[in-house]
Design an enzyme around this catalytic site. Structure first.
Site, PDB file in Angstrom:
ATOM      1  N   GLU A  58       6.057  -3.020  -1.773  1.00  0.00           N
ATOM      2  CA  GLU A  58       6.424  -2.763  -0.377  1.00  0.00           C
ATOM      3  C   GLU A  58       7.922  -2.924  -0.116  1.00  0.00           C
ATOM      4  O   GLU A  58       8.500  -2.172   0.667  1.00  0.00           O
ATOM      5  CB  GLU A  58       5.627  -3.734   0.503  1.00  0.00           C
ATOM      6  CG  GLU A  58       5.701  -3.493   1.974  1.00  0.00           C
ATOM      7  CD  GLU A  58       4.808  -4.463   2.733  1.00  0.00           C
ATOM      8  OE1 GLU A  58       5.326  -5.106   3.658  1.00  0.00           O
ATOM      9  OE2 GLU A  58       3.612  -4.575   2.407  1.00  0.00           O
ATOM     10  N   ASP A  59       8.563  -3.902  -0.779  1.00  0.00           N
ATOM     11  CA  ASP A  59       9.921  -4.295  -0.392  1.00  0.00           C
ATOM     12  C   ASP A  59      10.983  -4.229  -1.483  1.00  0.00           C
ATOM     13  O   ASP A  59      12.096  -4.709  -1.273  1.00  0.00           O
ATOM     14  CB  ASP A  59       9.900  -5.726   0.154  1.00  0.00           C
ATOM     15  CG  ASP A  59       9.159  -5.843   1.476  1.00  0.00           C
ATOM     16  OD1 ASP A  59       9.049  -4.824   2.187  1.00  0.00           O
ATOM     17  OD2 ASP A  59       8.685  -6.945   1.792  1.00  0.00           O
TER      18      ASP A  59
END
Length: 180
Positions: A58-59
């Protein structure tokens, strides 16, 4: 090093240079704490690894394929269950989809989500004690929207499973911070 230790190493490398939203602390503190919350609650090694890795896809620059290649499809499936679709720019819409996704998640996915939210709320509570209501200025959405999100996610985690120590801990910190 074993696979769980390697997950810590991999997550540390992946999150290098990132900081937490509400405080000037290295981002890696969060996934490591999530993994240890899961470990302390006797979750499987795959669940613990997913806890350490839950924000990687996600990051960071790392992809689904990277996680599958390094840790296997089962760990990736758990990570995927707790990952938000960052292509959705509208905060509320993205959170509604994440809540719906967790309702259908595996037990392990729900436990990673639970540990994630416990740590987010624990650290948010500590910052709230220091800053008071100003803490909410760190978010694009205010206190009421955060209360809505964490409360609805709590209900989603509960969907279809029996309560346990992790869920009770989530409920306790939710009540402590928001008076739910």
């Amino acid at each position: 090093m074993n696979k769980v230790e390697y997950a810590i190493y991999f997550a540390t490398k992946a999150h290098m240079g990132q900081k937490r939203k509400t405080e000037n602390i290295d981002m890696i503190f969060h996934p490591i704490t999530v993994g240890y919350i899961l470990k302390d609650n006797n979750m499987s090694d795959e669940c613990i690894m997913a806890g350490f890795l839950h924000d990687v896809v996600e990051d960071t620059k790392y992809t689904k394929e990277d996680v599958i290649n390094e840790f296997g499809i089962n760990v990736y499936k758990i990570v995927e269950e707790v990952s938000e679709d960052k292509s959705i720019k509208n905060w509320k819409e993205r959170k509604i989809l994440a809540i719906e996704k967790i309702k259908k998640a595996s037990f392990e996915g729900k436990m990673v989500e639970c540990a994630d939210k416990i740590h987010n709320l624990d650290t948010l509570y500590e910052v709230w004690l220091e800053q008071g209501e100003n803490v909410w200025n760190s978010f694009n959405s205010g206190k009421e929207e955060q209360k809505w999100y964490y409360t609805e996610m709590y209900k989603a985690v509960l969907n279809g499973i029996d309560t346990n120590d992790l869920i009770k801990r989530y409920e306790t910190i939710l009540n402590k911070l928001f008076g739910v």
